[in-house]
Write a protein that holds these residues in place. Structure first.
Motif, PDB file in Angstrom:
ATOM      1  N   ARG A 109     -18.113   1.162  -6.892  1.00 18.32           N
ATOM      2  CA  ARG A 109     -17.690   1.574  -5.707  1.00 18.32           C
ATOM      3  C   ARG A 109     -17.042   2.980  -5.621  1.00 18.32           C
ATOM      4  O   ARG A 109     -16.903   3.813  -4.797  1.00 18.32           O
ATOM      5  N   SER A 133       0.842  -1.146   0.001  1.00 22.80           N
ATOM      6  CA  SER A 133       0.060   0.060  -0.166  1.00 22.80           C
ATOM      7  C   SER A 133       0.938   1.248   0.054  1.00 22.80           C
ATOM      8  O   SER A 133       0.441   2.143  -0.855  1.00 22.80           O
ATOM      9  N   ILE A 175      -7.950  -7.359   6.692  1.00 21.33           N
ATOM     10  CA  ILE A 175      -8.909  -7.877   5.686  1.00 21.33           C
ATOM     11  C   ILE A 175      -7.840  -8.710   4.717  1.00 21.33           C
ATOM     12  O   ILE A 175      -8.377  -9.481   3.847  1.00 21.33           O
ATOM     13  N   ASP A 176      -6.522  -8.225   4.460  1.00 18.89           N
ATOM     14  CA  ASP A 176      -5.831  -9.065   3.413  1.00 18.89           C
ATOM     15  C   ASP A 176      -5.242 -10.341   3.938  1.00 18.89           C
ATOM     16  O   ASP A 176      -4.595 -11.283   3.364  1.00 18.89           O
ATOM     17  N   ARG A 225      -2.293 -14.342  -2.246  1.00 23.46           N
ATOM     18  CA  ARG A 225      -2.396 -14.712  -0.889  1.00 23.46           C
ATOM     19  C   ARG A 225      -3.010 -16.134  -0.597  1.00 23.46           C
ATOM     20  O   ARG A 225      -2.645 -16.693   0.221  1.00 23.46           O
ATOM     21  N   ALA A 241     -10.329   1.168   2.177  1.00 20.88           N
ATOM     22  CA  ALA A 241      -9.254   2.320   1.921  1.00 20.88           C
ATOM     23  C   ALA A 241      -9.104   2.871   0.865  1.00 20.88           C
ATOM     24  O   ALA A 241      -8.542   3.858   0.312  1.00 20.88           O
ATOM     25  N   THR A 261      -5.570  -1.726  -6.119  1.00 14.36           N
ATOM     26  CA  THR A 261      -5.177  -0.551  -5.577  1.00 14.36           C
ATOM     27  C   THR A 261      -4.710   0.487  -6.727  1.00 14.36           C
ATOM     28  O   THR A 261      -5.206   1.802  -6.497  1.00 14.36           O
ATOM     29  N   ALA A 265     -16.379  -0.318   4.492  1.00 14.12           N
ATOM     30  CA  ALA A 265     -14.978   0.060   4.840  1.00 14.12           C
ATOM     31  C   ALA A 265     -13.946   0.022   3.864  1.00 14.12           C
ATOM     32  O   ALA A 265     -13.495  -1.340   3.868  1.00 14.12           O
TER      33      ALA A 265
HETATM   34  C1  S3P Z   1      -5.433  -1.508   0.041  1.00 14.02           C
HETATM   35  C2  S3P Z   1      -6.798  -1.771   0.669  1.00 14.02           C
HETATM   36  C3  S3P Z   1      -7.533  -2.743   0.793  1.00 14.02           C
HETATM   37  C4  S3P Z   1      -6.613  -3.837   0.685  1.00 14.02           C
HETATM   38  C5  S3P Z   1      -5.807  -3.908  -0.488  1.00 14.02           C
HETATM   39  C6  S3P Z   1      -4.873  -2.827  -0.373  1.00 14.02           C
HETATM   40  C7  S3P Z   1      -5.086   0.020  -0.132  1.00 14.02           C
HETATM   41  O1  S3P Z   1      -8.563  -2.813  -0.040  1.00 14.02           O
HETATM   42  O2  S3P Z   1      -7.375  -5.225   0.719  1.00 14.02           O
HETATM   43  O3  S3P Z   1      -4.969  -5.130  -0.608  1.00 14.02           O
HETATM   44  O4  S3P Z   1      -3.808  -0.226  -0.411  1.00 14.02           O
HETATM   45  O5  S3P Z   1      -5.741   0.934   0.057  1.00 14.02           O
HETATM   46  P1  S3P Z   1     -10.184  -2.456  -0.021  1.00 14.02           P
HETATM   47  O6  S3P Z   1     -10.167  -0.915   0.059  1.00 14.02           O
HETATM   48  O7  S3P Z   1     -10.993  -2.919  -1.043  1.00 14.02           O
HETATM   49  O8  S3P Z   1     -10.537  -2.868   1.262  1.00 14.02           O
END
Ligand code: S3P
Length: 733
Positions: A422, A318, A611-612, A684, A465, A391, A463
Motif C-alpha cells: 500500500r 501518532s 480505527i484503533d 490493544r 493516514a 507507523t 482510508a
Molecule cells: C496511524 C494511522 C492508522 C492507525 C495507526 C496509527 C498513524 O493506521 O491505525 O495506529 O499514526 O498514521 P492506518 O493508516 O493503517 O489506518
C-alpha cells in the motif's frame, strides 16, 4: 474442566498431554490405552504417575471418558477410528495430535461416512527427537503453537472446549484449514526432515568408504539433528503428505541447480545475494521463535469493580512519531513535551539517532531534537529495526525513498507480516525503488533516489493516514506537486504538524497537496494524551456501574474522536470539558460516568475515525443490550493482529455472542463469563480484554500481553489506580 482423560498411545506427546493436563488440574483422572506390545510402556507410564491406570481393551479404556486423545502414529488413524467406532459417543470430545491433517480427516470420513462433529483434528507443534513415555514432560507445550483444523460441521462448543484446554496447557491456539496445514508443515517440518535424512544417507555411505565423519563438527551436527528422529514415524508422515513433499523436492532441485549454475558461472554477486537473503530470512525466523519463547506477560483480571478517579494517559502515539520525524528534518532545535515513552515511538526515535540526529531524552516526556535540516540525514550503518510499529515503517519508507543513501527497514514478526504494498506501490510510481518480500511485506530494502522522485496525483484506495503521511513525506523530496486524495477523512496530524513547522501543505476538500519547495523550522510541541489510550477508560467507565472518571488533556482532533461519537450513540455519558487549542491540535478533559449502553449499527463514516478503538468498542458492544453491527472495517484484519478474528475468538471464549464477518462483527450483548484469552501480542487487544473483566462473572486471564509496552506501558498501574483488579504475571517460556 474434564472428568476423565483417555490417552490412546502413551508416548512422548500423549504422555506430555497427560502430565500437563494433570499439573494444570484440567482433568480428574487419566487412563491410557495400548496394544499388547505396548504393555511395558504402559506399565512405565503408570509407575511414573503419567496415567492412573491402563487398559489393553479399548471398551474399558474409553468407558466414562469425556475427553479422548488419539496419540497413535498417523498411519494408524484409520485403524484407530475403526476400533473406536463401536464406542463412539456424541458427548465426548475427541482430538488427535497427528503431524498431518488431511489424511487423518480422510480416515475419519472413510470410517464414519463423514467426519464426526465432535472430532477436532489437532497438531501441537512441539515434537522432539526423543520418544516414548519416559521422555514426556509437563511443559512440552508451553509457548508452543497448537494448530486446530476444524471442519464446517465441527461442533463449536466442543471446539471452544478444546481451544480452552490447549490454552490452559500453555499453548498458543491457531485455527486453519487442514489442507493449508499440510502445505505449510510440509515446507517447515516434513521436507526439512526428509532433507536431513537424505543428506546423512548420502554422507553415511561415503563415511563407510572413507571415514569422513571423523572430520564433521558442530555445523554438521546442527544440520543433521532431526535425522535422529524416529524413522517409522517419519516414514508415515512423509507418505501421508507425499504430494506436498514431492512438489517441494522439485522446487529444491531447481534451487540447487540454480546455485550450481552460479558456481559454474563464477557469479559471486548472485551467490552472495542468495546467501544474504537466506541469512536474513533465518534471522526473521529466529526473532519469531524468540518472541513466542520469550518472557511473556500474562494479565489476570478479577471480575467486577468500577473505575473512579482523575487520570492523565500517556502522550499521543501518532503525534510522538511525527514530532521526531519532522523535528529531525527541521532547521533548529525542537522541544517536545508529553512524548510517548513507549516502544513504538522509541523505535522511531532510535531510527533517527541511527541516521545521525542528536536527540536528548526522553525524560518524563521531554525530548530535545537537534534538527539536521531536510537534507541532513546520514546513512544508517545497519538495518533500522522498527519493532511492532507500522507507523514508523510506513512513514519512514516515504521519507527514505528520496534520500541520498540506501536503507533497510525491519520489524518484529507481526510487523513483518503486515502489508507494505500500500505504500511501496504508489512510491514506485513516484520513481522510488523499494524491495519487499514476495508477499509484499518487510524487510523493505530502499535504494535512495535523491533528486529523482516525481510528484504524483494519488487517489488512495483505502482510508489510511499512514499511506497519506508516507506520500506527503515522499512529496517533500519529489519534483512537482504531490497530491494525495483520501476516500474518507483520516487523522491529519502530519498536515497539522507540517504547518506548525512552517512547511506548506495545502488542503482542498479531501486532497492534500505538498511540494519540495520549503524547509521546516523548528518548533515546540506539546503532545496531548492519546485518545486511543483514553478509550480503554471511556469504555471501562461506561460499562461498570458506579464509575466516574476524568481524563485530562486528551487530544480531540475531529479525525480521532470516532470513539466518543460511537459511545455516545450507544448511550454513554461523556462530557468534553475545557476545550483549548494546543499547537494547532484541539485538546480537552473528558468526563465519563457509567451509563447503560445499547447496541447500534456503527455508521461506516465513523470507522476511520475510531480505527484503533474497535477492540475495546467490541467489549462495549458485548456489554450493551441488543445488537451492535460493524461493517466497512476490513482494515482491522491487517492491524497488529487480525483484530476481527482475535477479538471474536476471545469474546466467544468469554461466552459472548460475537460473530466475525469479513469486514466487521455482529455482537449480541449479554453476559460475559470469565476465561482464558490470547491477545496474539496485540497491545490493544490485551487492554480491551482487561477492561472486559469489569463486567465479567469470573476472572479473565490474558496471555501474551508484553506488547502493551508498545503504546501504553503505564496501563497496568493506571488501570489499577482507577480500580481495575489487574495482576501481571511474568512467565518464562
Ligand atoms: C496511524 C494511522 C492508522 C492507525 C495507526 C496509527 C498513524 O493506521 O491505525 O495506529 O499514526 O498514521 P492506518 O493508516 O493503517 O489506518
Amino acid at each position: 474442566m474434564f472428568s476423565k482423560l483417555c490417552v490412546l498411545g502413551v508416548g512422548l506427546i500423549g504422555g506430555s498431554i497427560a502430565k500437563t493436563a494433570r499439573r494444570q488440574g484440567l482433568v480428574k483422572s487419566i487412563v491410557g490405552w495400548g496394544r499388547e506390545e505396548d504393555r511395558v510402556n504402559l506399565q512405565t507410564a503408570q509407575q511414573l504417575g503419567v496415567i492412573d491406570a491402563f487398559y489393553l481393551d479399548l471398551a474399558d479404556a474409553v468407558h466414562h471418558a469425556d475427553i479422548i486423545v488419539i496419540a497413535t502414529p498417523v498411519a494408524a488413524s484409520e485403524q484407530i477410528f475403526t476400533l473406536l467406532k463401536p464406542y463412539w459417543s456424541r458427548s465426548v470430545v475427541y482430538f488427535d495430535v497427528g503431524s498431518t491433517k488431511v489424511n487423518v480427516v480422510h480416515a475419519a470420513a472413510k470410517v464414519f461416512g463423514s467426519v464426526p462433529e465432535n472430532f477436532i483434528p489437532a497438531h501441537p507443534i512441539a515434537g522432539a527427537e526423543r520418544s516414548g513415555v519416559s521422555a514426556a514432560v509437563d511443559d512440552l507445550f508451553a509457548h508452543k503453537r497448537i494448530i486446530l483444523t476444524p471442519l464446517v460441521n465441527t461442533n463449536t462448543t466442543m471446539l471452544d472446549k478444546i481451544k480452552r484446554f490447549w490454552l490452559h496447557m500453555g499453548a498458543t491456539v491457531t485455527l486453519m484449514d487442514a489442507q493449508y496445514h499440510d502445505h505449510v508443515l510440509a515446507a517447515t517440518s516434513h521436507f526439512p526432515h526428509l532433507l536431513a535424512f537424505a543428506l546423512v544417507n548420502l554422507l553415511g555411505h561415503k563415511d563407510e568408504q572413507s571415514e569422513i565423519f571423523a572430520y564433521a563438527a558442530g555445523g554438521f551436527k546442527d544440520f543433521t539433528r532431526i535425522a535422529s528422529s524416529d524413522p517409522s514415524m517419519w516414514e508415515a508422515i512423509c507418505f501421508a503428505n507425499k504430494q506436498e513433499i514431492i512438489a517441494l523436492i522439485e522446487q529444491f532441485q531447481a534451487e540447487l541447480t540454480t546455485m550450481q549454475q552460479m558456481l559454474l558461472d563464477d557469479d559471486h554477486q548472485q551467490f552472495f545475494t542468495t546467501l544474504t537473503y537466506a541469512n536474513q530470512a533465518r534471522q526473521r525466523f529466529l526473532t519469531q521463535v524468540e518472541i513466542t519463547m520469550s518472557k511473556s506477560q500474562t494479565f489476570q483480571v478479577q471480575p467486577g469493580g468500577k473505575l473512579v478517579g482523575d487520570a492523565r494517559v500517556p502522550g499521543d502515539k501518532s503525534m510522538s512519531h511525527r514530532s521526531i520525524m519532522l523535528g529531525a528534518l527541521a532547521d533548529g532545535v525542537t522541544h517536545v513535551t508529553g512524548f510517548l515513552e513507549a516502544e513504538d515511538a522509541l523505535a522511531t526515535l532510535q531510527a533517527f539517532r541511527d541516521m545521525g540526529v542528536e536527540i536528548e531524552g526522553p525524560t518524563e516526556g521531554k525530548v530535545t531534537i537537534y534538527g539536521v535540516g531536510k537534507h541532513g540525514l546520514q546513512a544508517p550503518k545497519a538495518p533500522l529495526y522498527l519493532g511492532n510499529s507500522g507507523t514508523s515503517m510506513r512513514l519512514l519508507s516515504g521519507l527514505l525513498a528520496g534520500q541520498s543513501f540506501d536503507s533497510v527497514l525491519t520489524g518484529d514478526a507481526s510487523l513483518s507480516g503486515r502489508p507494505m504494498k500500500r505504500v511501496t506501490d504508489p512510491l514506485a510510481r513516484m520513481g522510488a525503488e523499494i524491495q519487499t518480500t514476495e508477499n509484499g511485506t518487510a524487510p523493505l530494502v530502499i535504494t535512495g533516489k535523491a533528486g529523482q522522485l516525481q510528484a504524483i496525483d494519488y487517489v488512495m484506495p483505502i482510508a489510511s493516514a499512514q499511506v497519506k503521511s508516507c506520500l506527503l513525506l515522499a512529496g517533500m523530496y519529489a519534483q512537482g506537486e504531490t497530491r494525495v486524495t483520501e476516500p474518507a477523512p483520516t487523522r491529519d496530524h502530519t498536515e497539522r504538524m507540517l504547518t506548525g513547522f512552517s512547511y506548506a501543505v495545502e488542503r482542498t476538500g479531501s486532497t492534500a497537496v505538498i511540494s519540495s519547495d520549503g524547509r521546516l523550522t523548528a518548533m515546540d510541541i506539546d503532545v496531548p494524551s492519546d485518545i486511543s489510550s483514553a478509550a480503554f477508560f471511556l469504555v471501562g467507565a461506561s460499562i461498570a456501574p458506579g464509575s466516574d472518571v476524568v481524563l485530562r488533556h486528551v487530544g480531540i482532533n475531529p479525525t480521532r474522536t470516532g470513539v466518543i461519537d460511537i459511545l455516545r450513540l450507544m448511550g454513554a455519558n461523556i462530557e468534553v470539558l475545557n476545550v483549548k487549542d494546543v499547537g494547532g491540535e484541539p485538546v480537552a478533559d473528558l468526563h465519563v460516568v457509567y451509563s447503560p449502553l445499547t447496541g447500534i449499527d456503527i455508521p461506516e463514516d465513523l470507522v476511520p475515525l475510531a480505527i484503533d478503538e474497535f477492540p475495546v468498542l467490541f467489549v462495549a458492544a458485548a456489554c450493551a443490550s441488543g445488537q451492535t453491527r460493524l461493517s466497512g472495517a476490513e482494515e482491522l484484519r491487517v492491524k497488529e493482529s487480525d483484530r476481527i478474528q482475535v477479538m471474536a475468538d476471545g469474546l466467544q471464549m468469554l461466552g459472548a455472542d460475537a460473530q466475525p464477518t469479513p469486514d466487521g462483527m455482529i455482537i449480541n450483548g449479554g453476559k460475559l463469563a470469565g476465561g482464558v484469552v490470547n491477545s496474539h501480542g496485540d497491545h490493544r487487544i490485551a487492554m480491551a480484554f482487561s477492561i472486559a473483566a469489569l463486567r465479567a462473572e469470573g476472572m479473565i486471564t490474558i496471555h501474551d500481553c508484553t506488547n502493551v509496552n508498545t503504546s501504553f506501558p503505564e496501563f497496568k498501574e493506571l488501570a489499577k489506580s482507577l480500580g481495575l483488579l489487574l495482576e501481571c504475571i511474568d512467565a518464562q517460556g
